[in-house]
Design an enzyme around this catalytic site. Structure first.
Site, PDB file in Angstrom:
ATOM      1  N   HIS A 343       0.760  -1.236   0.000  1.00  0.00           N
ATOM      2  CA  HIS A 343       0.000   0.000   0.000  1.00  0.00           C
ATOM      3  C   HIS A 343       0.797   1.296   0.000  1.00  0.00           C
ATOM      4  O   HIS A 343       0.245   2.362  -0.271  1.00  0.00           O
ATOM      5  CB  HIS A 343      -0.915  -0.015   1.227  1.00  0.00           C
ATOM      6  CG  HIS A 343      -2.211   0.641   0.962  1.00  0.00           C
ATOM      7  ND1 HIS A 343      -2.315   1.842   0.297  1.00  0.00           N
ATOM      8  CD2 HIS A 343      -3.470   0.273   1.251  1.00  0.00           C
ATOM      9  CE1 HIS A 343      -3.576   2.180   0.208  1.00  0.00           C
ATOM     10  NE2 HIS A 343      -4.294   1.249   0.778  1.00  0.00           N
ATOM     11  N   LYS A 423     -29.440   6.441  -7.051  1.00  0.00           N
ATOM     12  CA  LYS A 423     -29.433   7.471  -8.098  1.00  0.00           C
ATOM     13  C   LYS A 423     -30.867   7.848  -8.494  1.00  0.00           C
ATOM     14  O   LYS A 423     -31.172   9.012  -8.737  1.00  0.00           O
ATOM     15  CB  LYS A 423     -28.634   6.999  -9.316  1.00  0.00           C
ATOM     16  CG  LYS A 423     -27.143   7.197  -9.071  1.00  0.00           C
ATOM     17  CD  LYS A 423     -26.124   6.676 -10.016  1.00  0.00           C
ATOM     18  CE  LYS A 423     -26.346   6.340 -11.391  1.00  0.00           C
ATOM     19  NZ  LYS A 423     -25.211   5.612 -12.007  1.00  0.00           N
ATOM     20  N   GLN A 425     -33.238   8.026  -6.612  1.00  0.00           N
ATOM     21  CA  GLN A 425     -33.759   8.862  -5.519  1.00  0.00           C
ATOM     22  C   GLN A 425     -32.982  10.179  -5.395  1.00  0.00           C
ATOM     23  O   GLN A 425     -33.111  10.881  -4.402  1.00  0.00           O
ATOM     24  CB  GLN A 425     -33.649   8.094  -4.189  1.00  0.00           C
ATOM     25  CG  GLN A 425     -34.448   6.810  -4.137  1.00  0.00           C
ATOM     26  CD  GLN A 425     -35.939   7.070  -4.122  1.00  0.00           C
ATOM     27  OE1 GLN A 425     -36.421   7.923  -3.390  1.00  0.00           O
ATOM     28  NE2 GLN A 425     -36.678   6.343  -4.950  1.00  0.00           N
ATOM     29  N   LYS A 426     -32.117  10.442  -6.383  1.00  0.00           N
ATOM     30  CA  LYS A 426     -31.265  11.650  -6.377  1.00  0.00           C
ATOM     31  C   LYS A 426     -30.346  11.681  -5.142  1.00  0.00           C
ATOM     32  O   LYS A 426     -30.104  12.731  -4.543  1.00  0.00           O
ATOM     33  CB  LYS A 426     -32.117  12.934  -6.408  1.00  0.00           C
ATOM     34  CG  LYS A 426     -33.098  13.038  -7.562  1.00  0.00           C
ATOM     35  CD  LYS A 426     -32.404  13.569  -8.815  1.00  0.00           C
ATOM     36  CE  LYS A 426     -33.366  13.909  -9.942  1.00  0.00           C
ATOM     37  NZ  LYS A 426     -34.014  12.742 -10.541  1.00  0.00           N
ATOM     38  N   ASP A 430     -22.568   6.294  -2.777  1.00  0.00           N
ATOM     39  CA  ASP A 430     -21.581   6.095  -1.715  1.00  0.00           C
ATOM     40  C   ASP A 430     -22.130   6.538  -0.364  1.00  0.00           C
ATOM     41  O   ASP A 430     -22.009   5.824   0.638  1.00  0.00           O
ATOM     42  CB  ASP A 430     -20.292   6.864  -2.031  1.00  0.00           C
ATOM     43  CG  ASP A 430     -19.285   6.713  -0.906  1.00  0.00           C
ATOM     44  OD1 ASP A 430     -18.866   5.570  -0.645  1.00  0.00           O
ATOM     45  OD2 ASP A 430     -18.936   7.717  -0.256  1.00  0.00           O
ATOM     46  N   TYR A 452     -14.116   5.503   9.487  1.00  0.00           N
ATOM     47  CA  TYR A 452     -13.130   6.046   8.533  1.00  0.00           C
ATOM     48  C   TYR A 452     -13.543   5.657   7.125  1.00  0.00           C
ATOM     49  O   TYR A 452     -13.769   4.490   6.841  1.00  0.00           O
ATOM     50  CB  TYR A 452     -11.772   5.420   8.854  1.00  0.00           C
ATOM     51  CG  TYR A 452     -10.604   5.908   8.029  1.00  0.00           C
ATOM     52  CD1 TYR A 452      -9.645   6.733   8.592  1.00  0.00           C
ATOM     53  CD2 TYR A 452     -10.430   5.530   6.698  1.00  0.00           C
ATOM     54  CE1 TYR A 452      -8.554   7.176   7.854  1.00  0.00           C
ATOM     55  CE2 TYR A 452      -9.354   5.973   5.953  1.00  0.00           C
ATOM     56  CZ  TYR A 452      -8.416   6.790   6.540  1.00  0.00           C
ATOM     57  OH  TYR A 452      -7.343   7.228   5.811  1.00  0.00           O
ATOM     58  N   SER A 454     -11.939   6.671   3.288  1.00  0.00           N
ATOM     59  CA  SER A 454     -10.912   7.516   2.694  1.00  0.00           C
ATOM     60  C   SER A 454     -11.481   8.380   1.606  1.00  0.00           C
ATOM     61  O   SER A 454     -12.314   7.957   0.832  1.00  0.00           O
ATOM     62  CB  SER A 454      -9.794   6.746   2.051  1.00  0.00           C
ATOM     63  OG  SER A 454      -9.724   5.499   2.457  1.00  0.00           O
ATOM     64  N   GLN A 555     -14.786   2.848  -0.436  1.00  0.00           N
ATOM     65  CA  GLN A 555     -15.435   2.559  -1.716  1.00  0.00           C
ATOM     66  C   GLN A 555     -14.331   2.500  -2.763  1.00  0.00           C
ATOM     67  O   GLN A 555     -13.573   3.449  -2.916  1.00  0.00           O
ATOM     68  CB  GLN A 555     -16.426   3.667  -2.091  1.00  0.00           C
ATOM     69  CG  GLN A 555     -16.932   3.490  -3.525  1.00  0.00           C
ATOM     70  CD  GLN A 555     -17.861   4.586  -3.995  1.00  0.00           C
ATOM     71  OE1 GLN A 555     -19.004   4.333  -4.261  1.00  0.00           O
ATOM     72  NE2 GLN A 555     -17.369   5.803  -4.119  1.00  0.00           N
TER      73      GLN A 555
END
Length: 626
Positions: A343, A423, A425-426, A430, A452, A454, A555
Site C-alpha cells: 500500500h 441514483k 432517488q437523487k 456512496d 473512517y 478515505s 469505496q
C-alpha cells in the site's frame, strides 16, 4: 495504528483520451506542475469540525472537557497558532506538506505485518479454465495486458483522470511498477526503478515457492506476445515441479522488525542478495498458485478472497508471494484469480484502473499467432538457506498461521439493487451505503463509532488521502429515528435524506482539502518536529476515541465485477470495502475472531437488512415530482 491509511474513495472518473500514442515527453511533468498545492486549512475551521465530529461518538462530559482543551489550544499566540504557522511555512517550502509525513507515519513506520493489516487483496471474477493450460494461457494474456498499460505510463499517454471537472494527480501510476518495499529496523523504505537509467525489462514469476526472472521484452524493446510468454511460463512450471522447497517468500509476511532482521542476514549471502535484487527491480510479480481445497459455492468467494489477501497459510500459497512487492497478480489452476498490492506506493483507484484495463485486455481474442522465436530459459533465482534463515522461515509460518486463523472474512454480493436505486432517488450511492453501514452498526451495538472512509486528495499535487467521518450528528439522528416507533415514517425519510446529504457535503469538503484529520496529524507531527511538549488535545480521551476506527471503510469502484478486501485497523473493528455496480454491490467485510464482539457474517447480514429497509422507507414515501 495508522494502517487505516489506505482506504480510498473516488467517484467514477471521466477520462481524457490521449491525442496520440506517441511519447509525449514532458507532458506528465507539465500536467503535474499545473496542479494546485495541498492547502493547510484554517486552524479554527478544523478544530470546529473536530468538535462537531466528536459529538456522536463521545459522552457529554468528555466533549465538554475536549472543548476546553480546544479553546486553550487555539488561544491567540498559543501553541496551536505556533504549530499552524510552522505547517504553513512547511507548505510554502514543499511540493506537498503532507505526503512525506503520511508515507512515513501511515506505512513505512507501521510495524505490523503488511499482510492483512495494510496490503489490500483484490478478488477478480473467476475465470472459466480448470487446468494448467488455461492457467498459463490466462496468466500470459494478463502479463501482456499489464505491459500494454505500462506502455501508456512509459510514453506518458495515460489518460488524465478528472473528479468533479478537476484534473487529478497522476503520480501514483508512476509508483506502482518496478517498485518494492524494503524492510528496515525502525522504518521501511520504497525503491522504484521505473525511471532508472536502465529500467527493468523482467517480471518475477513464483511457482511452488520458487522464484524466476522472466524477461518480457525482446532485445529491440518490443514486448513478448502472450503466445511467447505462455511458452516461457511452461518452461518455468516444468522446472519448478518439486514442492519441497523452503518458502523464502513467507518471510515477507512477518512483523516488519522481525523481517528486517531476517532480511539483513538473508542478503549477507551474495546469491541471495542478487535474487532479492531481481525481485525488487522486477516490473511486477505473477504468482502461479496451487489449487486450494474445494469448498461449497456460497463460501467460495470468501475463501478465495482470503487467498488473495494472505495466501491461505504456509501449507497453501502464503510462501508463493513476495509481499513487499508493490503489485502481485495471482492466478490459480482452478480459475480463481486476483491480486494483492503493497500500500505504500498507491491507493486503490490507480490499481483498479490497471485491473480494469488488464481484465478488458484478457478478453481480446488472439488475431494472429505470433511466430515462435527461440527464447532464453527464464532464470531461476537461487537462495542459500542457512539454519538461521530456516528458523526465521519457521517463525514466519507460525505467525501467518495465527494471523489467518484470527481473520474472519466474508464476501457479500448484495443482489437487490446497485447504484441504480440511490441514483433514482437523487442520492449519492456512496453516501447511501455509508449511512446503511451506520444503521447496521447501531442496530448491533446500540451506539455510533468512529468511522473512517478515505477521500482522495488527488486534486492536489502528490495528494494521497484524507478522512471522511461517516458517523455524524445527522447519521446518528437517522439511525436512532429509523427504529423508533414514536418517529413517523415521513420524518424518518427526512432524517435519512439529511444524513445522506451531510455525508455528501463532508465528502466534497474532504476532496477539496478541507477535512480536519490530516490537518490535526500535521499539527501533531509539527509539535514532534519542533520538540515542543505534546499538546493536551492529542493526549485526550476524546482524541483516542476519535482515532479508534471501529469501522474502517473504502469505496473502490471498478468496471470489473471485483472487490477489494483488507483487515480491520483495530482489534475490535471491521474492515469494509465495496464496489457499487449498476444493479448489485460487492462487499467484503472483515473482523477478528479473537474479538468476541465482532462477527463478519453478522455485520454482513445487518448491512443487507439496513440497505433493504432504507429502500423500503424511500419507496413507501416517493418524492413529489417537481
Amino acid at each position: 495504528m495508522l494502517a487505516f491509511a489506505a482506504r480510498t474513495v473516488v467517484k467514477p472518473l471521466g477520462l481524457l483520451k490521449p491525442s496520440s500514442l506517441m511519447k509525449v515527453s514532458g507532458r506528465f511533468k507539465a500536467h503535474q506542475d499545473a496542479l494546485p498545492r495541498l492547502p493547510v486549512p484554517p486552524l479554527q475551521q478544523s478544530l470546529d469540525h473536530y468538535l462537531k465530529a466528536l459529538q456522536p461518538i463521545v459522552s457529554e462530559e468528555e466533549w465538554a472537557h475536549t472543548k476546553q482543551l480546544v479553546d486553550e489550544f487555539q488561544t491567540s499566540g498559543g501553541v496551536g497558532e505556533r504549530l499552524q504557522k510552522g505547517l504553513e511555512r512547511r507548505a510554502k517550502k514543499m511540493e506537498n506538506w503532507l505526503s512525506e509525513w503520511w508515507l512515513k507515519t501511515a506505512y513505512l513506520q507501521f510495524r505490523q505485518p503488511v499482510v492483512i493489516y495494510s496490503s489490500p487483496g483484490v478478488l477478480l471474477p473467476k475465470q472459466d479454465f480448470m487446468d494448467l493450460q488455461g492457467q498459463l494461457r490466462f496468466a500470459a494474456k494478463l502479463i501482456e495486458g499489464v505491459l500494454d498499460f505500462k506502455s501508456m505510463i512509459d510514453n506518458e499517454t495515460l489518460p488524465v483522470e478528472f473528479l468533479g471537472g478537476q484534473p487529478l494527480c497522476m503520480n501514483q501510476y508512476y509508483q506502482i511498477l518496478s517498485s518494492c518495499r524494503v524492510p528496515g529496523l525502525k522504518q521501511d523504505s520504497v525503491v522504484n526503478f521505473l525511471k532508472s537509467k536502465k529500467p527493468p525489462t523482467h517480471i518475477t514469476v513464483v511457482h511452488n515457492y520458487q522464484f524466476f526472472e522472466l524477461d518480457v521484452y525482446h532485445s529491440d524493446g518490443t514486448p513478448l506476445t502472450s503466445d511467447q510468454i505462455f511458452v516461457q511460463l511452461e518452461k518455468i512450471w516444468n522446472s519448478s515441479l518439486q514442492s519441497n522447497k523452503e518458502p523464502v517468500g513467507i518471510l515477507t509476511s512477518n512483523h516488519r522488525n522481525s523481517w528486517a532482521k531476517a532480511y539483513s542476514s538473508l542478503i549477507k549471502d551474495k546469491v541471495n542478495r542478487e535474487s532479492v535484487n531481481s525481485i525488487q527491480k522486477s516490473i511486477f510479480t505473477v504468482c502461479l498458485d496451487k489449487q486450494v481445497p474445494r469448498v461449497s459455492d456460497d463460501v467460495y468467494r470468501s475463501h478465495v478472497a482470503g487467498q488473495m489477501l494472505h495466501g491461505g497459510g504456509s501449507k497453501f500459497n502464503s510462501g508463493n508471494r513476495w509481499f513487499d512487492k508493490t503489485l502481485q497478480f495471482i492466478v490459480a489452476e482452478d480459475g480463481s484469480c486476483g491480486m494483492v498490492y503493497e500500500h505504500a506506493a498507491a491507493e486503490g483507484p490507480p490499481i483498479v484502473a490497471l485491473v480494469d484495463h488488464v481484465m478488458e485486455y484478457t478478453k481480446k481474442p488472439e488475431l494472429v499467432r505470433s511466430p515462435m522465436v527461440p527464447l532464453p530459459m527464464p532464470k531461476k533465482l537461487r537462495f542459500n538457506i542457512t539454519p538461521e534463515i530456516k528458523n526465521d522461515i519457521e517463525k514466519a509460518k507460525q505467525n501467518i498461521s495465527i494471523m489467518i486463523q484470527d481473520l474472519d472474512i466474508m464476501m457479500l454480493v448484495f443482489h437487490h439493487f446497485g447504484k441504480d436505486f440511490p441514483k433514482s432517488q437523487k442520492l449519492s450511492p456512496d453516501a447511501f451505503i455509508q449511512i446503511a453501514l451506520q444503521l447496521a452498526y447501531y442496530r448491533i451495538y446500540g451506539q455510533a463509532c468512529a468511522t473512517y472512509e478515505s477521500a482522495s486528495l488527488r486534486m492536489f499535487h502528490l495528494g494521497r488521502t484524507d478522512t471522511i467521518r461517516s458517523a455524524s450528528t445527522d447519521s446518528l439522528a437517522f439511525v436512532k429515528g429509523m427504529d423508533d416507533p414514536k418517529v413517523p415514517e415521513q420524518q424518518r425519510v427526512e432524517l435519512l435524506r439529511k444524513a445522506v446529504q451531510a455525508h455528501r457535503a463532508y465528502t466534497d469538503r474532504a476532496i477539496r482539502g478541507e477535512a480536519f484529520d490530516r490537518h490535526l496529524l500535521g499539527l501533531k507531527l509539527q509539535a514532534i518536529e519542533d520538540l515542543v511538549s505534546m499538546p493536551d488535545i492529542f493526549m485526550d480521551t476524546s482524541y483516542a476515541i476519535a482515532m479508534h476506527f471501529n469501522l474502517s471503510t473504502s469505496q473502490v469502484p471498478a468496471k470489473t465485477d471485483c472487490v477489494m478486501s483488507f483487515g480491520p485497523v483495530v482489534p475490535d473493528g471491521y474492515g469494509i470495502c465495496y464496489n457499487p455496480m449498476e444493479a448489485h454491490i460487492n462487499f467484503s467485510v472483515s473482523a477478528y475472531n479473537s474479538c468476541a464482539e465482532t462477527n463478519a457474517a453478522r455485520m454482513a447480514h445487518y448491512l443487507e437488512k439496513a440497505l433493504l429497509d432504507m429502500r423500503t422507507l424511500l419507496q413507501n414515501h416517493p418524492r413529489a415530482k417537481l
